[in-house]
Design an enzyme around this catalytic site. Structure first.
Site, PDB file in Angstrom:
ATOM      1  N   TYR A 438       0.808  -1.240   0.000  1.00 43.34           N
ATOM      2  CA  TYR A 438       0.000   0.000   0.000  1.00 43.34           C
ATOM      3  C   TYR A 438       0.831   1.277   0.000  1.00 43.34           C
ATOM      4  O   TYR A 438       2.040   1.226   0.083  1.00 43.34           O
ATOM      5  CB  TYR A 438      -1.104  -0.024   1.042  1.00 43.34           C
ATOM      6  CG  TYR A 438      -0.794  -0.086   2.514  1.00 43.34           C
ATOM      7  CD1 TYR A 438       0.483   0.043   3.026  1.00 43.34           C
ATOM      8  CD2 TYR A 438      -1.854  -0.277   3.415  1.00 43.34           C
ATOM      9  CE1 TYR A 438       0.693  -0.018   4.389  1.00 43.34           C
ATOM     10  CE2 TYR A 438      -1.636  -0.333   4.775  1.00 43.34           C
ATOM     11  CZ  TYR A 438      -0.352  -0.195   5.258  1.00 43.34           C
ATOM     12  OH  TYR A 438      -0.150  -0.247   6.593  1.00 43.34           O
ATOM     13  N   GLU A 439       0.157   2.392  -0.188  1.00 47.52           N
ATOM     14  CA  GLU A 439       0.818   3.696  -0.396  1.00 47.52           C
ATOM     15  C   GLU A 439       1.728   3.685  -1.618  1.00 47.52           C
ATOM     16  O   GLU A 439       2.770   4.320  -1.620  1.00 47.52           O
ATOM     17  CB  GLU A 439       1.625   4.116   0.835  1.00 47.52           C
ATOM     18  CG  GLU A 439       0.831   4.285   2.099  1.00 47.52           C
ATOM     19  CD  GLU A 439      -0.375   5.169   1.937  1.00 47.52           C
ATOM     20  OE1 GLU A 439      -0.351   6.065   1.083  1.00 47.52           O
ATOM     21  OE2 GLU A 439      -1.364   4.936   2.641  1.00 47.52           O
ATOM     22  N   GLY A 440       1.305   2.998  -2.671  1.00 49.17           N
ATOM     23  CA  GLY A 440       2.148   2.850  -3.850  1.00 49.17           C
ATOM     24  C   GLY A 440       3.009   1.618  -3.665  1.00 49.17           C
ATOM     25  O   GLY A 440       3.854   1.591  -2.764  1.00 49.17           O
ATOM     26  N   GLN A 445       7.281   2.660  -6.157  1.00 48.68           N
ATOM     27  CA  GLN A 445       8.308   3.455  -5.466  1.00 48.68           C
ATOM     28  C   GLN A 445       9.614   3.427  -6.253  1.00 48.68           C
ATOM     29  O   GLN A 445      10.316   4.433  -6.349  1.00 48.68           O
ATOM     30  CB  GLN A 445       8.580   2.888  -4.063  1.00 48.68           C
ATOM     31  CG  GLN A 445       7.371   2.822  -3.150  1.00 48.68           C
ATOM     32  CD  GLN A 445       6.751   4.164  -2.879  1.00 48.68           C
ATOM     33  OE1 GLN A 445       7.455   5.167  -2.799  1.00 48.68           O
ATOM     34  NE2 GLN A 445       5.433   4.206  -2.784  1.00 48.68           N
TER      35      GLN A 445
END
Lengths: 596, 596
Positions: A438-440, A445
């Site tokens: 999650y969060e990319g 990243q």
């Protein structure tokens, strides 16, 4: 069940000795963050995390969240713990005093957050998302929005969410379908379905403030046509809440881990929303939250790795099994404690090297956030922003990969017992497994690091950091004990630049070279970065030892540094060779031939 | 939920083209295993696994096993599937015809077992343990024991277990506490508690035959004083069962995965047991089962990796997200399928390279088992035994490590959806996570490989295999397309020997050098071994291509081989450097200084 003890000694080593936080705070005029204040916050935070949050971690995993007709109930004790957290003023620790916060530096908030997530990752999601929402409203909200929402979030009376993902898109926010239709009163009617909304519905707070990405009727296609809206569960009224908004929780997900964190489907049925920031600039606003969240997610790797290490170390010292290869170490017992076995030590030291290295990286990054927000000169702020831009994807991806590896080692140390739920070690693996996603995802990243940050700045952002390493290596090149490792770091630092150049050249002909190399590049970057922080710690440890100041702590730092350089850092070679191979074998296979 | 399709094409490629199973069977006089018979078994096995077992995989995980006052109920459908399996004669496929088996070669049994575990790992545990018990009774039981137990196990009327672990010991069997007291009638009264007993209690069979390690009253201390006993749940009577024995299930474990496999605490309260094999030679007897089980466990990595690959590939072709870096590939759609993205392909190809490489290693090893059991000359049998001894720990540990990595990649391809239970991808990670632990942790396998097998034989067992690689490289060194990879393998093969020598020298001075290097040594060995099998496959694929025989399958083999050599094999460098560093930094830290 692993019992969490905040690693205050290691935290203080970084705060006082390696990164000189007192001087750092003084230079930023953060006078409230006096050494006494910092000490008190660490002690109190540790107590709360150890005594209130940690005991709810296993039970929260077993019980999970309950969903009943739109109502979400968190596991036993979660609500009460949150009330205590809010009452203790923890939510507003690093928040703006103008809106009820204590105005302490962000770095201090992150250090407290480390203890919270180490003790109970699922619980940490609720204040974590709220902190993200607070930072977005603080950065982009109108004064009225701040007075209405930020003050209540700071108090911990309300909590926040970020609503990005939809069933058909997560990474690709340019294709979201949620719509915002302007209303006569200046508000917008928000309609759409968002999924994977952490803390999207629960019983901990009076109100939930959703920050929602949606498209205006005339919005351009793609990411340039996304706007950000505040959509509260209850419309604000007076000092409290009024009518229920047309926001509802359709269901909660059944997940591998972080089971006590409610992951919600949230339906907006022409719900009342308020534009925050400029129209069609929503993604930039959301990135304020996301950068915060990415560092927080990276820290989950550290936090769960630390929790796992504590459990594994205790077990390795107690569990008796087999004799040491060099002869019995506990001849009076039926067998030796397994910590005598080299491979058990290898696993423990790998965990220790990642945890302590990642903690140093995290605290360094936390200081950059302080500087970016508080430094006097625009130049200093920009320099910190640039380093932050580079280090954020490394923190998020490298710390979660290595944290996941650490939790897997911790479980392995337990043998068969590691697979049994009651010991709590497998929960740490499950709870950690979401962090690389999650969060990319970590793949995203890696693209962000290599494509956007490094190559996108023609290498400028990378040079900003390799210069820091270069200066350090120059200063320490004749270090009486550490010169060989300093030379190793200097060579890797040069190689980092060379690899970047050669991928950059290849990418000019073929953009797929970036995507094919990116994850290896990110991991390589992470290992080199951690080598730098391990050496910084080792230099300080050596100084302390020279001052006769040792109870084993500084000696342990030096041994762990040696272990890192000898047994972990060689992974850079595998990544270097893999990324240097080019994209051909990755891209050549036609889609239909992946399976027969 | 990933839908399992047996990869028959790849299986046939190995069976027919790479390892020439028809000639292999003919050379061993295994005339029943005609090509037609093999084809029919594969087809029927695939059908059963795809249609009966795979649909029970998710539901089995959700439901788990039920425990109620000593009675264990397996998830819905499990019992019926087992009845079908027994009725189909699958349990006796490779069993001795003297006791009701079909007498087909073991390798064929293993190939069928691959499909079973790919479709449903939890379910596969029940027949899996039974096969292990059968092989121990076959090798060490008296004729009467074979008639009584083996025939019923072969029929699938009864099932088996292996009872080794106790609460205070797993790896260290020398310190077990279970006792066997001789009785007047020649039987023994077995008392003790065993834990982690897979298939220890369930509702699938009329009787359960426990093979139990216990100590006789006058037994020497340590592993030389362990005996093996048959302890049936019900005492045999006539053609069926009589009185209930004093064996009871105390509880079942709540585990991270393989939730539909009952993992039992089994209490023996002066239960009637029968010595099998010689007194005090029980560990050797149990190793007959354990070697079988270790190959089976290794295959779990392959099986779950394969299941995960199938799910991930389907998703990667369907899920639309972002545009390719080189421009839109599906311009008519909202976004491109994610399989266009280099990093998604990297994950898929890594899985594919591990799965297909591991399958080749597994089938090669399966042939060795056939030879070890059936070859005419003692010399041929011994040669196969020696190779098996070397490859068993590599199969167990390397295939489970890389299989676990594969399942993690498969889950990652799904992004956030991978973390949600209903998609089934996280289950594969959880189900796979036990494989590096049980049947001897991978750390123990590494010690077995480096300490016992390689150094314990003064390098003889290793040379037996490096000679095979050397001959292959010599024969192929001028291969028009593959010569560079052949040279790479030849260099690694030489280096493997050199590394072994240098660790061996160091170990003479300090035995901890073995333990410190062992896991890196095992992983290094695994990567080199897989490189050999990838080249063998590539050579055959190239031949087939030259014959104009291609629909993409052989081309895909060549691309995957190139990917393996370029992007995975470089990991040997990291392991080489790590194991060459010596044990100092691993052993130096005093126990008390691991944490402060």
């Amino acid at each position: 069940m692993p019992e969490y003890k905040a690693p205050l000694r290691d935290m203080r080593f970084l705060i006082d000795d390696v990164f000189a936080f007192p001087a750092h705070y003084a230079s930023l005029g953060a006078d409230d963050a006096s050494p006494d204040m910092v000490a008190a916050i660490l002690e109190e935070g540790a107590k709360f995390c150890e005594q209130v949050l940690a005991p709810l971690n296993r039970s929260g995993d077993e019980e999970g969240c309950h969903f009943d007709n739109g109502v979400v109930t968190t596991p036993k004790g979660f609500k009460e713990a949150f009330a205590q957290y809010a009452e203790g003023g923890w939510m507003g620790l690093a928040a703006d005093p103008l809106h009820g916060g204590q105005g302490l530096p962000e770095s201090l908030g992150l250090i407290v957050a480390e203890m919270v997530a180490s003790a109970n990752q699922s619980w940490a999601m609720y204040p974590g998302l709220t902190h993200g929402a607070m930072s977005a409203i603080h950065a982009h909200g109108s004064e009225e929005q701040k007075q209405t929402y930020l003050t209540r979030l700071t108090e911990g009376r309300w909590t926040g969410t970020m609503c990005l993902t939809e069933p058909h898109c997560g990474t690709d926010l340019g294709i979201i379908k949620t719509r915002a239709v302007p209303q006569a009163d200046g508000s917008h009617a928000i309609s759409g379905t968002k999924i994977f909304i952490s803390a999207g519905e629960h019983d901990m707070s009076e109100n939930i403030v959703h920050l929602v990405l949606a498209k205006l009727p005339d919005a351009p296609a793609g990411t340039r046509g996304i706007s950000l809206f505040i959509v509260p569960k209850f419309l604000p009224q007076g000092d409290g809440v009024g009518a229920r908004n047309a926001v509802s929780c359709g269901s909660i997900e059944h997940k591998m881990g972080i089971k006590a964190s409610a992951t919600c489907v949230i339906n907006f049925d022409a719900a009342t929303g308020y534009l925050i920031g400029e129209a069609n600039k929503g993604l930039a606003c959301m990135f304020t939250m996301m950068n915060h969240a990415r560092l927080g997610t990276g820290m989950q790797g550290l936090c769960l790795g630390e929790a796992s290490y504590q459990g594994a170390l205790r077990y390795a010292r107690e569990r008796l099994q087999m004799r040491a290869l060099t002869g019995p170490k506990a001849p009076d017992k039926a067998a030796d404690p397994i910590i005598v076995h080299p491979d058990v030590r290898r696993m423990l030291l790998t965990m220790k090297a990642f945890n302590e290295g990642n903690r140093a990286l995290a605290y360094f990054t936390a200081q950059l956030i302080d500087v970016a927000h508080r430094a006097e000169t625009a130049e200093a702020r920009q320099e910190a922003e640039d380093l932050l831009a580079l280090l954020t994807p490394i923190c998020k991806a490298f710390m979660t990969e290595t944290g996941l590896e650490a939790t897997n080692h911790g479980m392995q140390v337990f043998g068969g017992h590691g697979y049994i739920r009651e010991w709590g070690m497998e929960q740490l693996v499950r709870d950690c497994r979401i962090a690389p996603i999650y969060e990319g995802t970590n793949g995203i990243q890696a693209l962000d690091l290599l494509g956007r940050k490094v190559l996108g700045s023609q290498g400028k952002l990378l040079r900003g950091f390799t210069r820091v390493l270069h200066k350090f290596c120059e200063a320490q090149q004749e270090h009486p004990q550490l010169a060989p490792q300093v030379a190793q770091l200097a060579a890797l630092n040069r190689q980092w630049g060379e690899l970047t150049q050669s991928i950059g050249m290849a990418a000019m002909k073929n953009p797929d070279e970036v995507g094919a190399a990116s994850v290896d590049y990110l991991m390589y970057s992470g290992y080199v970065t951690l080598a730098y922080f391990w050496l910084r710690m080792a230099v300080v440890a050596q100084e302390k030892l020279a001052q006769g100041d040792d109870d084993g702590f500084h000696q342990a730092k030096l041994v762990t540094c040696a272990f890192y350089f000898q047994r972990i850092l060689p992974r850079t070679e595998a990544h270097r060779l893999a990324m240097s191979a080019g994209s051909a074998s990755t891209m050549q296979l036609v889609e239909e031939h992946f399976a027969f």
